[in-house]
Design a protein around this motif. Structure first.
Motif, PDB file in Angstrom:
ATOM      1  N   VAL A   5       0.811  -1.215   0.000  1.00  0.00           N
ATOM      2  CA  VAL A   5       0.000   0.000   0.000  1.00  0.00           C
ATOM      3  C   VAL A   5       0.841   1.259   0.000  1.00  0.00           C
ATOM      4  CG1 VAL A   5      -1.892  -1.140   1.159  1.00  0.00           C
ATOM      5  CG2 VAL A   5      -0.168   0.008   2.533  1.00  0.00           C
ATOM      6  N   ALA A   6       2.125   1.135  -0.273  1.00  0.00           N
ATOM      7  CA  ALA A   6       2.958   2.324  -0.329  1.00  0.00           C
ATOM      8  C   ALA A   6       2.438   3.274  -1.392  1.00  0.00           C
ATOM      9  CB  ALA A   6       4.403   1.932  -0.639  1.00  0.00           C
ATOM     10  N   ARG A   7       2.361   4.547  -1.048  1.00  0.00           N
ATOM     11  CA  ARG A   7       1.830   5.552  -1.960  1.00  0.00           C
ATOM     12  C   ARG A   7       2.958   6.383  -2.542  1.00  0.00           C
ATOM     13  NH1 ARG A   7      -3.502   7.186  -1.038  1.00  0.00           N
ATOM     14  NH2 ARG A   7      -2.936   9.359  -1.266  1.00  0.00           N
ATOM     15  N   PRO A   8       2.829   6.829  -3.770  1.00  0.00           N
ATOM     16  CA  PRO A   8       3.866   7.637  -4.365  1.00  0.00           C
ATOM     17  C   PRO A   8       4.202   8.866  -3.538  1.00  0.00           C
ATOM     18  CG  PRO A   8       2.266   6.983  -6.025  1.00  0.00           C
ATOM     19  CD  PRO A   8       1.733   6.551  -4.709  1.00  0.00           C
ATOM     20  N   ALA A   9       3.185   9.459  -2.919  1.00  0.00           N
ATOM     21  CA  ALA A   9       3.433  10.639  -2.119  1.00  0.00           C
ATOM     22  C   ALA A   9       4.317  10.312  -0.937  1.00  0.00           C
ATOM     23  CB  ALA A   9       2.110  11.236  -1.641  1.00  0.00           C
ATOM     24  N   ASP A  10       4.117   9.099  -0.335  1.00  0.00           N
ATOM     25  CA  ASP A  10       4.915   8.718   0.802  1.00  0.00           C
ATOM     26  C   ASP A  10       6.358   8.520   0.383  1.00  0.00           C
ATOM     27  OD1 ASP A  10       2.590   8.713   2.233  1.00  0.00           O
ATOM     28  OD2 ASP A  10       2.211   6.566   1.943  1.00  0.00           O
ATOM     29  N   GLY A  84      -0.275  -1.712 -13.268  1.00  0.00           N
ATOM     30  CA  GLY A  84      -0.392  -0.259 -13.275  1.00  0.00           C
ATOM     31  C   GLY A  84      -1.723   0.210 -13.810  1.00  0.00           C
ATOM     32  N   LYS A  85      -2.457   0.947 -12.995  1.00  0.00           N
ATOM     33  CA  LYS A  85      -3.812   1.363 -13.364  1.00  0.00           C
ATOM     34  C   LYS A  85      -3.791   2.411 -14.475  1.00  0.00           C
ATOM     35  CE  LYS A  85      -5.082   0.518  -8.541  1.00  0.00           C
ATOM     36  NZ  LYS A  85      -3.712   0.328  -8.022  1.00  0.00           N
ATOM     37  N   ARG A  86      -2.823   3.359 -14.403  1.00  0.00           N
ATOM     38  CA  ARG A  86      -2.738   4.375 -15.458  1.00  0.00           C
ATOM     39  C   ARG A  86      -2.434   3.721 -16.804  1.00  0.00           C
ATOM     40  NH1 ARG A  86       1.882   7.238 -17.418  1.00  0.00           N
ATOM     41  NH2 ARG A  86       1.424   9.340 -18.220  1.00  0.00           N
ATOM     42  N   ARG A  87      -1.567   2.726 -16.797  1.00  0.00           N
ATOM     43  CA  ARG A  87      -1.206   2.034 -18.034  1.00  0.00           C
ATOM     44  C   ARG A  87      -2.438   1.398 -18.663  1.00  0.00           C
ATOM     45  NH1 ARG A  87       3.700  -1.876 -17.261  1.00  0.00           N
ATOM     46  NH2 ARG A  87       4.641   0.173 -16.881  1.00  0.00           N
ATOM     47  N   LEU A  88      -3.257   0.747 -17.842  1.00  0.00           N
ATOM     48  CA  LEU A  88      -4.477   0.117 -18.380  1.00  0.00           C
ATOM     49  C   LEU A  88      -5.514   1.156 -18.777  1.00  0.00           C
ATOM     50  CD1 LEU A  88      -5.217  -2.910 -18.766  1.00  0.00           C
ATOM     51  CD2 LEU A  88      -3.126  -2.471 -17.476  1.00  0.00           C
ATOM     52  N   LEU A  89      -5.550   2.277 -18.045  1.00  0.00           N
ATOM     53  CA  LEU A  89      -6.471   3.349 -18.412  1.00  0.00           C
ATOM     54  C   LEU A  89      -6.113   3.915 -19.782  1.00  0.00           C
ATOM     55  CD1 LEU A  89      -8.795   5.214 -17.586  1.00  0.00           C
ATOM     56  CD2 LEU A  89      -7.102   6.702 -16.482  1.00  0.00           C
ATOM     57  N   LEU A  90      -4.832   4.141 -20.033  1.00  0.00           N
ATOM     58  CA  LEU A  90      -4.403   4.631 -21.337  1.00  0.00           C
ATOM     59  C   LEU A  90      -4.739   3.622 -22.441  1.00  0.00           C
ATOM     60  CD1 LEU A  90      -0.949   6.166 -20.350  1.00  0.00           C
ATOM     61  CD2 LEU A  90      -2.929   7.430 -21.221  1.00  0.00           C
ATOM     62  N   ALA A  91      -4.512   2.344 -22.153  1.00  0.00           N
ATOM     63  CA  ALA A  91      -4.844   1.309 -23.144  1.00  0.00           C
ATOM     64  C   ALA A  91      -6.340   1.310 -23.448  1.00  0.00           C
ATOM     65  CB  ALA A  91      -4.405  -0.061 -22.628  1.00  0.00           C
ATOM     66  N   PRO A 196      -0.504  10.662 -12.768  1.00  0.00           N
ATOM     67  CA  PRO A 196       0.708   9.876 -12.510  1.00  0.00           C
ATOM     68  C   PRO A 196       0.394   8.383 -12.410  1.00  0.00           C
ATOM     69  CG  PRO A 196      -0.067  10.854 -10.474  1.00  0.00           C
ATOM     70  CD  PRO A 196      -0.995  11.350 -11.561  1.00  0.00           C
ATOM     71  N   GLU A 197       1.412   7.569 -12.601  1.00  0.00           N
ATOM     72  CA  GLU A 197       1.260   6.132 -12.420  1.00  0.00           C
ATOM     73  C   GLU A 197       1.453   5.791 -10.947  1.00  0.00           C
ATOM     74  OE1 GLU A 197      -0.091   3.207 -12.726  1.00  0.00           O
ATOM     75  OE2 GLU A 197       0.653   3.000 -14.768  1.00  0.00           O
ATOM     76  N   SER A 198       0.576   4.948 -10.436  1.00  0.00           N
ATOM     77  CA  SER A 198       0.634   4.575  -9.029  1.00  0.00           C
ATOM     78  C   SER A 198       1.705   3.523  -8.785  1.00  0.00           C
ATOM     79  CB  SER A 198      -0.726   4.027  -8.581  1.00  0.00           C
ATOM     80  OG  SER A 198      -0.621   3.468  -7.296  1.00  0.00           O
ATOM     81  N   ALA A 199       2.290   3.573  -7.585  1.00  0.00           N
ATOM     82  CA  ALA A 199       3.254   2.547  -7.182  1.00  0.00           C
ATOM     83  C   ALA A 199       2.572   1.354  -6.530  1.00  0.00           C
ATOM     84  CB  ALA A 199       4.275   3.143  -6.213  1.00  0.00           C
ATOM     85  N   VAL A 200       1.257   1.432  -6.352  1.00  0.00           N
ATOM     86  CA  VAL A 200       0.523   0.345  -5.695  1.00  0.00           C
ATOM     87  C   VAL A 200       0.287  -0.776  -6.703  1.00  0.00           C
ATOM     88  CG1 VAL A 200      -1.565  -0.296  -4.438  1.00  0.00           C
ATOM     89  CG2 VAL A 200      -0.592   1.982  -4.150  1.00  0.00           C
ATOM     90  N   ARG A 201       0.926  -1.911  -6.504  1.00  0.00           N
ATOM     91  CA  ARG A 201       0.795  -3.061  -7.402  1.00  0.00           C
ATOM     92  C   ARG A 201       0.574  -4.320  -6.568  1.00  0.00           C
ATOM     93  NH1 ARG A 201       3.731  -1.501 -12.134  1.00  0.00           N
ATOM     94  NH2 ARG A 201       3.282   0.728 -12.352  1.00  0.00           N
ATOM     95  N   SER A 400      -4.181  -2.810  -3.000  1.00  0.00           N
ATOM     96  CA  SER A 400      -3.647  -3.551  -4.143  1.00  0.00           C
ATOM     97  C   SER A 400      -4.721  -4.329  -4.893  1.00  0.00           C
ATOM     98  CB  SER A 400      -2.554  -4.519  -3.676  1.00  0.00           C
ATOM     99  OG  SER A 400      -3.066  -5.413  -2.703  1.00  0.00           O
ATOM    100  N   GLU A 401      -5.966  -4.356  -4.372  1.00  0.00           N
ATOM    101  CA  GLU A 401      -7.076  -5.061  -5.025  1.00  0.00           C
ATOM    102  C   GLU A 401      -8.171  -4.102  -5.478  1.00  0.00           C
ATOM    103  OE1 GLU A 401      -8.422  -7.695  -1.994  1.00  0.00           O
ATOM    104  OE2 GLU A 401      -6.669  -8.982  -2.079  1.00  0.00           O
ATOM    105  N   THR A 402      -7.893  -2.791  -5.369  1.00  0.00           N
ATOM    106  CA  THR A 402      -8.948  -1.802  -5.585  1.00  0.00           C
ATOM    107  C   THR A 402      -9.518  -1.849  -6.995  1.00  0.00           C
ATOM    108  OG1 THR A 402      -7.912  -0.333  -3.978  1.00  0.00           O
ATOM    109  CG2 THR A 402      -9.503   0.647  -5.457  1.00  0.00           C
ATOM    110  N   ALA A 403      -8.658  -1.889  -8.012  1.00  0.00           N
ATOM    111  CA  ALA A 403      -9.149  -1.843  -9.392  1.00  0.00           C
ATOM    112  C   ALA A 403      -9.996  -3.061  -9.722  1.00  0.00           C
ATOM    113  CB  ALA A 403      -7.970  -1.728 -10.363  1.00  0.00           C
ATOM    114  N   ALA A 404      -9.529  -4.249  -9.296  1.00  0.00           N
ATOM    115  CA  ALA A 404     -10.300  -5.462  -9.571  1.00  0.00           C
ATOM    116  C   ALA A 404     -11.651  -5.421  -8.873  1.00  0.00           C
ATOM    117  CB  ALA A 404      -9.505  -6.690  -9.126  1.00  0.00           C
ATOM    118  N   ALA A 405     -11.674  -4.961  -7.621  1.00  0.00           N
ATOM    119  CA  ALA A 405     -12.929  -4.928  -6.858  1.00  0.00           C
ATOM    120  C   ALA A 405     -13.897  -3.904  -7.439  1.00  0.00           C
ATOM    121  CB  ALA A 405     -12.641  -4.617  -5.395  1.00  0.00           C
TER     122      ALA A 405
END
Length: 498
Positions: A5-10, A84-91, A196-201, A400-405
């Protein structure tokens, strides 16, 4: 769980850049995708002539989008969590643009169906956008932003109908798809620039057998539901598809419970908060789509029926447009109620408002302003409910399960709308009046559909009542701590373990 759950901001010690821009761009992407879903509605009656095809064949231009969206939504959500959620969003947006261009060049049936299927593959945009917001936005912005993103589906649909009708009336029909392509390209550039692309994977391996099994099961189910009226509900094709859907989905569930990295974590899905939110989403999907089926028909039916208002498609779209604006206005109101009372209360409030809107529609349906009022009331209720659903889902799953849920929750709404289309179609086809040799839906038929819409909203209210009670900031607490609601409750009962 801290590594997940590490966030890019952190990591960088600074707040995510330009949160206003992130919210605006993601909401724009959601609106563009929902525009695509209503874009073809004004030209559906003319598609057989445009494509030199039969009416039943031309209908696949709509069905292909539905099927593609159902299949891709859970798959894209899982891939977003992994890579990466941004990567899939762009796709997703690239597929929307590609599908729009294919449709814009189409003059025959096959390329049109292929282009509409490609457009349907962009359907995961909204759940991916909500998941990005969870990863990137400050906690105090999350509730309002996710409510706005969730409402973008209704906003785009409501605003897109009059715009599409205007273009179809005044320009060549291909312009509709060129417009969609341009808007998609704008959204792509904006996402690339501001999000931005999230670091949460989540990592892990992609569950290809699970994806194929879910695709076969969903396509069989939705084909049977959407085409059953045309093929006959008792026909061998329809019953065979229902049988395949049941067998495949049961086998798929058995497999998913035993694979190390499932496409859908059914154990998480079975948690009370996730389960009842998804069940309520099916009911809400049914309820919302019932309105989309009834009001345009009432507006366009001939005045000679005694209940039709004899308006054009453009006028009908303009009557429906305020609903989208109301949903946008009520998104922050929904967020405020969620922060103070919790998303459960927000969802139940939305259900009551929608049910009341349909009840009002049964009594008021003889003037244009009646239908404007009804659509706005129902839009306010949908805005409340759709704003609460992401908060409930995110309050019950790990980051780490947010997009799937969220993607699975979006799929549940789509199943509800598909069932609503099938049920309403059967009712309106059976309850008819004769006018000039044509069978038209009767006034009582519309009232029955409205009553079912109200009943579906009340069912959503009942289902929401089974959700666990949580504090007002449950979703925000989850983002900060990285714990699900159930984990937080267990920890609270065992303070020594903390």
């Amino acid at each position: 769980m801290s590594d997940a759950v590490a966030r890019p901001a952190d990591a960088g010690g600074a707040a995510p850049p330009r949160p206003n821009a992130v919210v605006a761009v993601l909401a724009l992407a959601g609106i563009v995708v929902s525009l695509m879903q209503t874009l073809v509605i004004p030209i559906v009656p003319e598609l057989p002539r445009y494509l030199d095809a039969s009416a039943s064949d031309a209908a696949w231009a709509v069905t292909a989008t539905l099927l593609a969206a159902a299949v891709v939504t859970p798959v894209a959500g899982r891939l977003g969590d992994m890579f990466g959620k941004r990567r899939l969003l762009l796709a997703s947006v690239v597929l929307l643009v590609a599908g729009s261009v294919v449709c814009a060049f189409s003059d025959t049936l096959v390329p049109m169906i292929a282009g509409r299927a490609l457009q349907g593959l962009a359907a995961a945009t909204v759940p991916l956008g909500i998941s990005i917001m969870r990863d990137e936005l400050p906690v105090e912005r999350l509730a309002g932003s996710t409510a706005l993103m969730s409402a973008s589906l209704g906003v785009g649909g409501a605003l897109g109908l009059p715009a599409a009708a205007f273009i179809a009336d005044h320009y060549d029909w291909h312009v509709l798809f060129w417009t969609s392509a341009v808007l998609g390209a704008v959204a792509f550039v904006a996402i690339l620039t501001f999000v931005p692309e999230s670091a949460v994977r989540s990592g892990g391996r992609f569950d290809l057998p699970g994806a194929l099994g879910l695709a076969v099961g969903l396509i069989s189910l939705l084909l049977a539901v959407s085409k059953g009226a045309d093929w006959g509900w008792g026909s061998a094709t329809t019953l065979g598809l229902f049988t395949v859907a049941v067998v495949v989905l049961l086998a798929w569930g058995f497999f998913e419970l035993r694979v190390a990295n499932p496409l859908v974590d059914l154990r998480t899905t079975a948690r009370r908060q996730v389960l009842f939110t998804n069940l309520a989403s099916i009911a809400f999907g049914f309820s919302m789509f019932a309105m989309a089926l009834v009001l345009p028909q009432l507006l366009q039916l001939p005045a000679q029926t005694g209940y039709g208002l004899g308006k054009s498609m453009l006028a009908a779209g303009l009557v429906m447009a305020p609903q989208g604006l109301v949903m946008m206005v009520f998104a922050p109101v929904s967020a405020t109620v969620t922060r103070r009372k919790g998303p459960k209360v927000t969802l139940m409030t939305g259900a009551v408002i929608v049910a009341a809107g349909y009840g009002l529609n049964i009594l008021l349906m003889s003037e244009v302003w009646h239908l404007v009022l009804v659509s706005c009331v129902i839009g306010a209720g949908v805005g409340f409910a759709y704003g609460a659903m992401p908060a409930l889902i995110m309050g019950a799953v790990a980051p780490s399960e947010t997009a799937a849920a969220n993607s699975l929750n979006t799929l549940m709404r789509s199943i509800g709308t598909s069932v609503a289309s099938a049920v309403a179609g059967v009712i309106l086809a059976q309850m008819t009046v004769n006018l000039g040799g044509y069978a038209l839906p009767s006034e009582n038929g519309f009232k029955v559909v409205m009553a079912l819409g109200s009943g579906a909203a009340l069912l959503a209210f009942v289902l929401a009542s089974f959700l666990p009670a949580r504090g007002a900031a449950g979703a925000a607490e989850t983002v900060v701590s990285g714990e699900t609601d159930e984990e937080s409750e267990v920890a609270a009962e065992q303070p020594s373990a903390r």
